[in-house]
Enzyme design. Structure first.
Site, PDB file in Angstrom:
ATOM      1  N   CYS A 149     -10.385  -9.237  23.080  1.00 52.84           N
ATOM      2  CA  CYS A 149      -8.953  -8.929  23.026  1.00 52.84           C
ATOM      3  C   CYS A 149      -8.169  -9.458  24.225  1.00 52.84           C
ATOM      4  CB  CYS A 149      -8.736  -7.431  22.908  1.00 52.84           C
ATOM      5  SG  CYS A 149      -9.206  -6.532  24.392  1.00 52.84           S
ATOM      6  N   ASP A 203      -7.896  -7.939  27.145  1.00 56.86           N
ATOM      7  CA  ASP A 203      -7.462  -6.870  28.047  1.00 56.86           C
ATOM      8  C   ASP A 203      -8.193  -6.978  29.381  1.00 56.86           C
ATOM      9  OD1 ASP A 203      -5.959  -5.908  25.963  1.00 56.86           O
ATOM     10  OD2 ASP A 203      -7.129  -4.093  25.636  1.00 56.86           O
ATOM     11  N   CYS A 226      -3.155  -3.719  25.713  1.00 55.72           N
ATOM     12  CA  CYS A 226      -2.459  -3.042  24.622  1.00 55.72           C
ATOM     13  C   CYS A 226      -2.086  -1.596  24.981  1.00 55.72           C
ATOM     14  CB  CYS A 226      -3.347  -3.055  23.377  1.00 55.72           C
ATOM     15  SG  CYS A 226      -4.837  -2.042  23.571  1.00 55.72           S
ATOM     16  N   CYS A 238     -11.240  -0.146  24.706  1.00 50.56           N
ATOM     17  CA  CYS A 238     -10.342   0.019  25.861  1.00 50.56           C
ATOM     18  C   CYS A 238     -10.824   1.134  26.782  1.00 50.56           C
ATOM     19  CB  CYS A 238      -8.920   0.319  25.397  1.00 50.56           C
ATOM     20  SG  CYS A 238      -8.233  -0.977  24.368  1.00 50.56           S
TER      21      CYS A 238
END
Length: 167
Positions: free
Chosen positions: A35, A37, A64, A111
């Site tokens: 992703c 991140d 995000c 996350c």
């Protein structure tokens, strides 16, 4: 569009402890290849009654809604803990505090792992900088996390060089 739990939205809209700590005692970074991140955790450590306490913690996030919320929640849970307590921190605790696996979209669960990894990297950094013995489990985690960050840096070399010029 995801239907995020109330706690995720609360920490995203009003994140706690975001930014950098000037002259931090330790800094840790973790990222995810899929992703993109990336999270950084900054620590200030004080000694109290022979124990090393996290007196201040801040985070920076490129990611995000859930990444921001997880980092914010992590900082509120870890501030005031000893390094030993912080090392025992489990990503599942963070997931539960933000609504649980049943409410956080499965694609966003990673996350929570990143926030916990950035914390571990900061603690590893503190042990290393202060020539303290590093627990074996933390050494293994550090190697896993570093490989991931190195791959992100390799894949996004041009973007990261631009970021460093701005900073």
């Amino acid at each position: 569009m995801f239907n995020y739990p109330k706690k995720v939205l609360e920490h995203f809209k009003k994140p706690r402890n975001m930014g950098r700590i000037k002259n931090a005692d330790a800094v840790g970074e973790a990222g995810n290849l899929i992703c993109g991140d990336v999270m950084r955790i900054y620590l200030k450590i004080k000694e109290k009654n022979g124990k090393k306490i996290i007196s201040d913690i801040k985070g920076e996030v490129f990611g995000c809604i859930v990444a921001v919320a997880n980092t914010s929640m992590l900082t509120t849970l870890i501030k005031g803990k000893t390094l030993e307590e912080a090392l025992k921190f489990d990503k599942e605790d963070l997931i539960k505090k933000l609504g649980g696996r049943e409410k956080i979209p499965p694609i966003k669960i990673h996350c929570s792992i990143l926030a916990a990894d950035a914390l571990k990297e900061a603690i590893y950094n503190y042990y290393e900088k202060n020539n303290l013995p590093i627990p074996e489990e933390l050494k293994k985690e550090h190697e896993r996390i570093r490989k991931s960050v190195e791959e992100i840096e390799r894949r996004h070399k041009e973007f990261l060089s631009l970021e460093r010029e701005i900073i």
